[in-house]
Design an enzyme around this catalytic site. Sequence first.
Site, PDB file in Angstrom:
ATOM      1  N   CYS A 135      -6.819  32.772  44.890  1.00 61.93           N
ATOM      2  CA  CYS A 135      -5.634  32.105  44.320  1.00 61.93           C
ATOM      3  C   CYS A 135      -5.961  31.530  42.942  1.00 61.93           C
ATOM      4  O   CYS A 135      -6.615  30.483  42.845  1.00 61.93           O
ATOM      5  CB  CYS A 135      -5.175  31.001  45.270  1.00 61.93           C
ATOM      6  SG  CYS A 135      -3.780  30.064  44.636  1.00 61.93           S
ATOM      7  N   CYS A 138      -4.412  28.062  42.325  1.00 62.50           N
ATOM      8  CA  CYS A 138      -5.088  26.934  42.981  1.00 62.50           C
ATOM      9  C   CYS A 138      -6.404  26.598  42.285  1.00 62.50           C
ATOM     10  O   CYS A 138      -6.746  25.434  42.130  1.00 62.50           O
ATOM     11  CB  CYS A 138      -5.423  27.260  44.437  1.00 62.50           C
ATOM     12  SG  CYS A 138      -4.147  28.136  45.308  1.00 62.50           S
ATOM     13  N   ASP A 139      -7.152  27.629  41.896  1.00 64.36           N
ATOM     14  CA  ASP A 139      -8.546  27.400  41.504  1.00 64.36           C
ATOM     15  C   ASP A 139      -8.844  27.662  40.033  1.00 64.36           C
ATOM     16  O   ASP A 139      -9.959  27.385  39.582  1.00 64.36           O
ATOM     17  CB  ASP A 139      -9.474  28.293  42.362  1.00 64.36           C
ATOM     18  CG  ASP A 139      -9.356  27.953  43.843  1.00 64.36           C
ATOM     19  OD1 ASP A 139      -9.115  26.773  44.153  1.00 64.36           O
ATOM     20  OD2 ASP A 139      -9.492  28.858  44.674  1.00 64.36           O
TER      21      ASP A 139
END
Length: 317
Positions: A135, A138-139
């Site tokens: 992701c 997200c990261d």
Amino acid sequence: MQKERLIIIGSGPAGLTAALYTARANLEPLIITGDQLGGQISLTSEVENYPGFPDAITGPELVDLMQKQALKFGARIEYDYVSEVDFSSGPPFTLKTQNNKEYQADSIIITAGASPRRLGVPGEDEYIGRGVSYCGTCDGFFFRGKDVVVIGGGDSALEEGSFLTKYADRVRIIHRRDELRAGPVLIKRANHNPKISFIWNTVVDEVVGEDVVKGIRVKNIETGAAEELKTDGVFVFVGHYPNSTIFEGKLAMDEHGYLITDDHMQTNVPGIFAAGEIQDPMWKQIATSVGQGTMAAISCTRWFEALEDDLEPAAQA
Ligand code: NAP
């Protein structure tokens, strides 16, 4: 044991749409969210191809709007995960959840979606959260000024690869063929991004590191040449698998685990419907999931009407 008329398993676009329609039909649906409210779109940076949002909208914003709209008409939401089902008799059908709750429901719409597929190479599992990610949204932030590789050649790889250039200094997209599966808009955008380059005909054999990811071992499938590439992050976008494990042996599914539905989105068990990526190996768009959620909701409503009219309990077109 809590008794419900309709339970919707999953809260992605298909589930939230099914909730909106069935709430408006007074079925008072209960949505059991699954791990992630909103499903995969809640992890999506920008949605540019959902009609009605010409300037794009972020995944979490779209989830929020869909949720509000469903709740406004009487849908209810439970932050829990369905871990066990019993469809052997019924309706009513029985569900158990991770929070040790037990439900009975006259009808169920399954919209449990799909999860990112793993590469299945040594080192991948070991370095999840320490350089291996599924992701970008997200990261990506953790890779500011760093080097990352993206594995895959589909829409997700190119979209997330472009997103990652907000943070990373260099993004190399590694694809196992020399032709991308992604659509032309995303290909054009990636080709015009000076931080993105491509490595063709190449597969990953291993993720290597010391506490965190340090690189990957790759092989050119045309020449057989192997080498190690240094990198700080490995973002894997090699497709998805349907979240259907708990339905094995209980509902008909194809050889890849996608639930099989009829023209009315009904599974092989009358009263149990499915929509979105758990039954869709082909289209996998927010717009198509919304359409399938609508179809499942209308079929489910008609199924209840037929029951109440004492008719054969099948989804009537
Ligand atoms: P996908 O379209 O299935 O693409 C997966 C990619 O990973 C393919 O390029 C595939 O290679 C490669 N791959 C699969 N297994 C691999 C392995 N073991 N090792 C290396 N490479 C591997 O998946 P996706 O990109 O996640 O997209 C899923 C669906 O969501 C699609 O329908 C897509 O259109 C949709 N989507 C749309 C958007 C958008 O419209 N903005 C954004 C994201 C996703 P091959 O090409 O050789 O098969």
